[in-house]
Design an enzyme around this catalytic site. Structure first.
Site, PDB file in Angstrom:
ATOM      1  N   VAL A   1      68.421  91.165  11.540  1.00  0.00           N
ATOM      2  CA  VAL A   1      69.257  90.024  11.134  1.00  0.00           C
ATOM      3  C   VAL A   1      68.609  88.672  11.457  1.00  0.00           C
ATOM      4  CG1 VAL A   1      71.522  88.960  11.469  1.00  0.00           C
ATOM      5  CG2 VAL A   1      71.295  91.421  11.614  1.00  0.00           C
TER       6      VAL A   1
ATOM      7  N   SER B   1      69.773  79.832  19.380  1.00  0.00           N
ATOM      8  CA  SER B   1      71.218  80.072  19.267  1.00  0.00           C
ATOM      9  C   SER B   1      71.713  79.704  17.872  1.00  0.00           C
ATOM     10  CB  SER B   1      71.985  79.240  20.291  1.00  0.00           C
ATOM     11  OG  SER B   1      73.376  79.423  20.075  1.00  0.00           O
TER      12      SER B   1
ATOM     13  N   LYS C   1      68.994  78.893  27.640  1.00  0.00           N
ATOM     14  CA  LYS C   1      69.695  79.667  26.602  1.00  0.00           C
ATOM     15  C   LYS C   1      70.707  80.609  27.274  1.00  0.00           C
ATOM     16  CE  LYS C   1      70.747  81.668  22.650  1.00  0.00           C
ATOM     17  NZ  LYS C   1      71.183  83.004  22.796  1.00  0.00           N
TER      18      LYS C   1
ATOM     19  N   HIS D   1      73.576  78.514  28.340  1.00  0.00           N
ATOM     20  CA  HIS D   1      74.298  78.180  27.100  1.00  0.00           C
ATOM     21  C   HIS D   1      75.260  79.320  26.754  1.00  0.00           C
ATOM     22  CE1 HIS D   1      74.750  78.984  22.793  1.00  0.00           C
ATOM     23  NE2 HIS D   1      74.754  77.692  22.594  1.00  0.00           N
ATOM     24  N   ASN D   2      74.750  80.546  26.797  1.00  0.00           N
ATOM     25  CA  ASN D   2      75.607  81.686  26.464  1.00  0.00           C
ATOM     26  C   ASN D   2      76.733  81.849  27.483  1.00  0.00           C
ATOM     27  OD1 ASN D   2      73.669  82.058  24.492  1.00  0.00           O
ATOM     28  ND2 ASN D   2      73.651  84.273  24.696  1.00  0.00           N
TER      29      ASN D   2
ATOM     30  N   GLU E   1      79.303  79.487  26.666  1.00  0.00           N
ATOM     31  CA  GLU E   1      79.983  80.018  25.467  1.00  0.00           C
ATOM     32  C   GLU E   1      81.075  81.024  25.873  1.00  0.00           C
ATOM     33  OE1 GLU E   1      77.100  81.367  22.473  1.00  0.00           O
ATOM     34  OE2 GLU E   1      78.307  83.181  22.251  1.00  0.00           O
TER      35      GLU E   1
HETATM   36  P1  NBP Z   1      67.991  93.589  17.162  1.00  0.00           P
HETATM   37  O1  NBP Z   1      68.162  93.067  18.534  1.00  0.00           O
HETATM   38  O2  NBP Z   1      69.003  94.476  16.591  1.00  0.00           O
HETATM   39  O3  NBP Z   1      66.560  94.363  17.126  1.00  0.00           O
HETATM   40  C1  NBP Z   1      66.126  95.023  15.974  1.00  0.00           C
HETATM   41  C2  NBP Z   1      64.669  94.724  15.711  1.00  0.00           C
HETATM   42  O4  NBP Z   1      63.856  95.134  16.825  1.00  0.00           O
HETATM   43  C3  NBP Z   1      64.152  95.503  14.500  1.00  0.00           C
HETATM   44  O5  NBP Z   1      63.260  94.665  13.810  1.00  0.00           O
HETATM   45  C4  NBP Z   1      63.444  96.686  15.155  1.00  0.00           C
HETATM   46  O6  NBP Z   1      62.460  97.273  14.350  1.00  0.00           O
HETATM   47  C5  NBP Z   1      62.813  95.999  16.320  1.00  0.00           C
HETATM   48  N1  NBP Z   1      62.299  96.907  17.349  1.00  0.00           N
HETATM   49  C6  NBP Z   1      62.964  97.704  18.207  1.00  0.00           C
HETATM   50 BR1  NBP Z   1      64.762  97.948  18.252  1.00  0.00          BR
HETATM   51  N2  NBP Z   1      62.151  98.382  19.019  1.00  0.00           N
HETATM   52  C7  NBP Z   1      60.912  98.011  18.673  1.00  0.00           C
HETATM   53  C8  NBP Z   1      59.630  98.347  19.157  1.00  0.00           C
HETATM   54  N3  NBP Z   1      59.475  99.180  20.186  1.00  0.00           N
HETATM   55  N4  NBP Z   1      58.556  97.805  18.551  1.00  0.00           N
HETATM   56  C9  NBP Z   1      58.718  96.948  17.512  1.00  0.00           C
HETATM   57  N5  NBP Z   1      59.920  96.559  17.029  1.00  0.00           N
HETATM   58  C10 NBP Z   1      60.999  97.081  17.605  1.00  0.00           C
HETATM   59  O7  NBP Z   1      67.721  92.389  16.132  1.00  0.00           O
HETATM   60  P2  NBP Z   1      68.511  91.003  15.949  1.00  0.00           P
HETATM   61  O8  NBP Z   1      69.976  91.161  16.077  1.00  0.00           O
HETATM   62  O9  NBP Z   1      67.929  90.404  14.740  1.00  0.00           O
HETATM   63  O10 NBP Z   1      68.037  90.148  17.216  1.00  0.00           O
HETATM   64  C11 NBP Z   1      66.679  89.845  17.473  1.00  0.00           C
HETATM   65  C12 NBP Z   1      66.569  89.117  18.795  1.00  0.00           C
HETATM   66  O11 NBP Z   1      67.288  87.878  18.704  1.00  0.00           O
HETATM   67  C13 NBP Z   1      67.188  89.871  19.971  1.00  0.00           C
HETATM   68  O12 NBP Z   1      66.445  89.639  21.133  1.00  0.00           O
HETATM   69  C14 NBP Z   1      68.557  89.242  20.105  1.00  0.00           C
HETATM   70  O13 NBP Z   1      69.065  89.341  21.428  1.00  0.00           O
HETATM   71  C15 NBP Z   1      68.259  87.802  19.746  1.00  0.00           C
HETATM   72  N6  NBP Z   1      69.396  87.031  19.236  1.00  0.00           N
HETATM   73  C16 NBP Z   1      70.291  87.592  18.417  1.00  0.00           C
HETATM   74  C17 NBP Z   1      71.363  86.838  17.941  1.00  0.00           C
HETATM   75  C18 NBP Z   1      72.366  87.440  17.003  1.00  0.00           C
HETATM   76  O14 NBP Z   1      73.342  86.728  16.699  1.00  0.00           O
HETATM   77  N7  NBP Z   1      72.162  88.665  16.535  1.00  0.00           N
HETATM   78  C19 NBP Z   1      71.486  85.505  18.307  1.00  0.00           C
HETATM   79  C20 NBP Z   1      70.520  84.957  19.104  1.00  0.00           C
HETATM   80  C21 NBP Z   1      69.479  85.731  19.572  1.00  0.00           C
HETATM   81  P3  NBP Z   1      62.865  98.514  13.398  1.00  0.00           P
HETATM   82  O15 NBP Z   1      63.436  97.913  12.165  1.00  0.00           O
HETATM   83  O16 NBP Z   1      61.554  99.192  13.135  1.00  0.00           O
HETATM   84  O17 NBP Z   1      63.819  99.376  14.144  1.00  0.00           O
END
Ligand code: NBP
Length: 491
Positions: free
Chosen positions: A25, A141, A195, A198-199, A202
């Site tokens: 995402v 964020s 950050k 911040h959370n 929140e």
């Molecule tokens: P996710 O936190 O759900 O992680 C999924 C991603 O991590 C996929 O691209 C997956 O690849 C990859 N991945 C994993 Br799981 N294990 C891996 C590994 N060993 N090697 C390489 N890639 C790996 O994704 P997200 O929700 O987009 O969040 C990304 C980051 O941003 C996180 O740290 C999250 O805490 C942070 N964040 C999220 C938000 C939010 O609102 N969601 C907000 C702010 C920050 P795959 O497709 O091959 O499984």
């Protein structure tokens, strides 16, 4: 020493200005944001199907360079290479950092945009530094929408790296009053630390809104549509913020299946991913009371203690409860709830800024609180009008020891505190839980107090553990011979 960053683009290995690893995402949306802003973006995901999907669905939004392997990805980046990691925080981030570091060259820059724990970021920064690479822990964020349309970005790491990533990051960040919501926060873990706080803020902000909703509903007897309207109105005043705005939206939503307010068919167990907990743990280590954030984290935990709640709900005696608010007094009560919410929120922010100052002092980060209040005005979940007042407060007095002492906030508190007390008392008499309203008021009263019961605690500590105490009238440490003749000796 870090090697300098190469700026000779003729040695460019590839053409992409920046690369994004991890296309779930957040990663796919931020990659699109870079592309839409005219940057050539290399994209890589462990499972190639996500890379293909991104390019197939959004390839027309800009220039993407899809890579099937990390080596191909690294080779497609201009030097200094800039790779933004957006994968699951923890072991996945470490794995990706290793892969990138093996393929990169001295002076290249790895940016971790995930929700990493700041101590992990400090460890990673030191490890990458030893390998001649620049490592930037950047808090991002704004969730999915923010990533695509402009998040608030909090990059840490070496100041020198920021010169090479700053313009890129600022070009995709939210913008408020012509100022991008992105600035260099400080060395190594500083970005992820702020950050995290911040959370935490929140969490507190969401909980005080929840407490206000609960009182409007179960003390004042308003229905969800009326409460939605109340929040809409509040959003035009001091409380104007993203969270208050979406609260009105959620409360106005009617469940299509049942015709009930959506909030009534949602299970009342709040989840958490850990950043609130981290904020409280870090605050405990730093010795900073973040009671608002702490109570908010505990409130979520209590809501999810299913087995315990099943036994306690309707079982524990309530004692004699007061009657709900008379409809004739509703309007006054609603306004008092607004004031209690605002006062509790000010305390939570003040405590959050205390934690940031303490973290900055502990790790020599030299964080400027004005920067935070500025970059949190847009893009992020706690974006709010009143952050301008915080910037003004720290501009007028950079050494402000407590946000609440700023003349603007002192004046605000003057107008809020009576209603706040009244609401905490009323909620207690009605048996309605207001953990953040109440603990914030206690904290506020403790800050106001000339004397605290800590003197008695020192006496108790001296009694059972000979821990000694200091006197108000003389220098030195003293001990009373409790099991002897109870005379006092100098320690
Ligand atoms: P996710 O936190 O759900 O992680 C999924 C991603 O991590 C996929 O691209 C997956 O690849 C990859 N991945 C994993 Br799981 N294990 C891996 C590994 N060993 N090697 C390489 N890639 C790996 O994704 P997200 O929700 O987009 O969040 C990304 C980051 O941003 C996180 O740290 C999250 O805490 C942070 N964040 C999220 C938000 C939010 O609102 N969601 C907000 C702010 C920050 P795959 O497709 O091959 O499984």
């Amino acid at each position: 020493m870090l090697p300098g960053i190469l700026t000779d683009m003729t040695s460019s290995a590839g053409m992409a200005h920046i690369g994004v690893v991890g296309l779930a995402v957040m990663g796919s949306n931020i990659a699109r944001n870079f592309a839409r802003n005219g940057h050539t973006v290399a994209v890589y995901n462990r499972s190639y199907d996500k890379t293909e999907r991104l390019v197939a669905d959004h390839g027309n939004e800009g220039t993407f360079v899809p890579a099937a392997t990390i080596e191909e990805f690294v080779a497609s980046l201009q030097r200094p290479r800039r790779a933004l990691i957006m994968v699951q925080a923890g072991a996945a981030t470490d794995a990706v950092i290793e892969q990138l570091a093996d393929a990169m060259e001295e002076g290249d820059i790895i940016i971790d945009g995930g929700n990493a724990l700041y101590t992990d970021t400090m460890r990673r920064e030191a490890a990458m530094r030893a390998r001649g690479l620049h490592f930037v822990g950047a808090g991002i964020s704004g969730g999915e929408e923010g990533a695509l349309h402009g998040p608030s970005i909090m990059p840490g790491g070496p100041a020198e790296s920021y010169e090479h990533i700053g313009p890129l990051l600022e070009s995709v960040a939210a913008v408020v009053d012509n100022t991008p919501c992105c600035t260099h926060i400080g060395p190594n873990g500083a970005g992820h630390f702020v950050k995290m706080v911040h959370n935490g803020i929140e969490y507190a902000d969401m909980q005080v809104i929840g407490e206000a909703y609960h009182l409007l509903r179960y003390a004042a007897g308003l229905d969800c549509a009326e409460i939605a309207e109340t929040f809409r109105k509040w959003n035009t005043g001091d409380l104007n913020s993203y969270l208050v705005e979406i609260t009105a939206e959620v409360l106005a939503q009617v469940d299509a299946a049942t015709g009930k307010p959506l909030v009534d068919v949602i299970v009342d167990q709040a989840g958490q991913k850990g950043t609130g907990r981290w904020t409280v743990k870090a605050a405990l280590d730093l010795g900073i009371p973040v009671t608002g954030i702490g109570e908010a984290v505990f409130a979520r935990a209590l809501s999810s203690s299913v087995a315990q709640r099943e036994q306690t709900a309707g079982t524990l005696p309530s004692g004699k409860l007061a009657s709900p608010i008379d409809p004739a007094d509703r309007e006054t009560f609603v306004e008092a709830v607004r004031r209690a919410l605002y006062a509790s929120k000010l305390v939570a922010y003040s405590q959050g800024f205390d934690e940031i100052r303490a973290g900055s002092d502990e790790y020599d980060w030299n964080i400027d609180p004005r920067d935070l209040a500025t970059i949190w005005r847009g893009g992020c979940i706690i974006r709010a009008d009143f952050l301008n007042r915080i910037t003004e407060a720290y501009t007028a007095n950079p050494d402000l020891r407590c946000l609440l002492l700023d003349p603007y906030f002192l004046n605000e508190m003057e107008g809020l505190v009576d209603a706040w007390r009244h609401i905490v008392v009323t909620a207690t008499e009605l048996g309605l839980p207001v953990p953040v309203f109440a603990s914030s008021l206690s904290y506020y009263d403790a800050l106001r107090a000339e004397r605290l019961p800590a003197a008695l605690i020192q006496g108790q500590r001296d009694y059972f553990g000979a821990h000694t105490y200091r006197r108000v009238d003389r220098e030195g440490s003293f001990h009373t011979l409790w099991s002897g003749d109870r005379s006092e000796v100098e320690a």
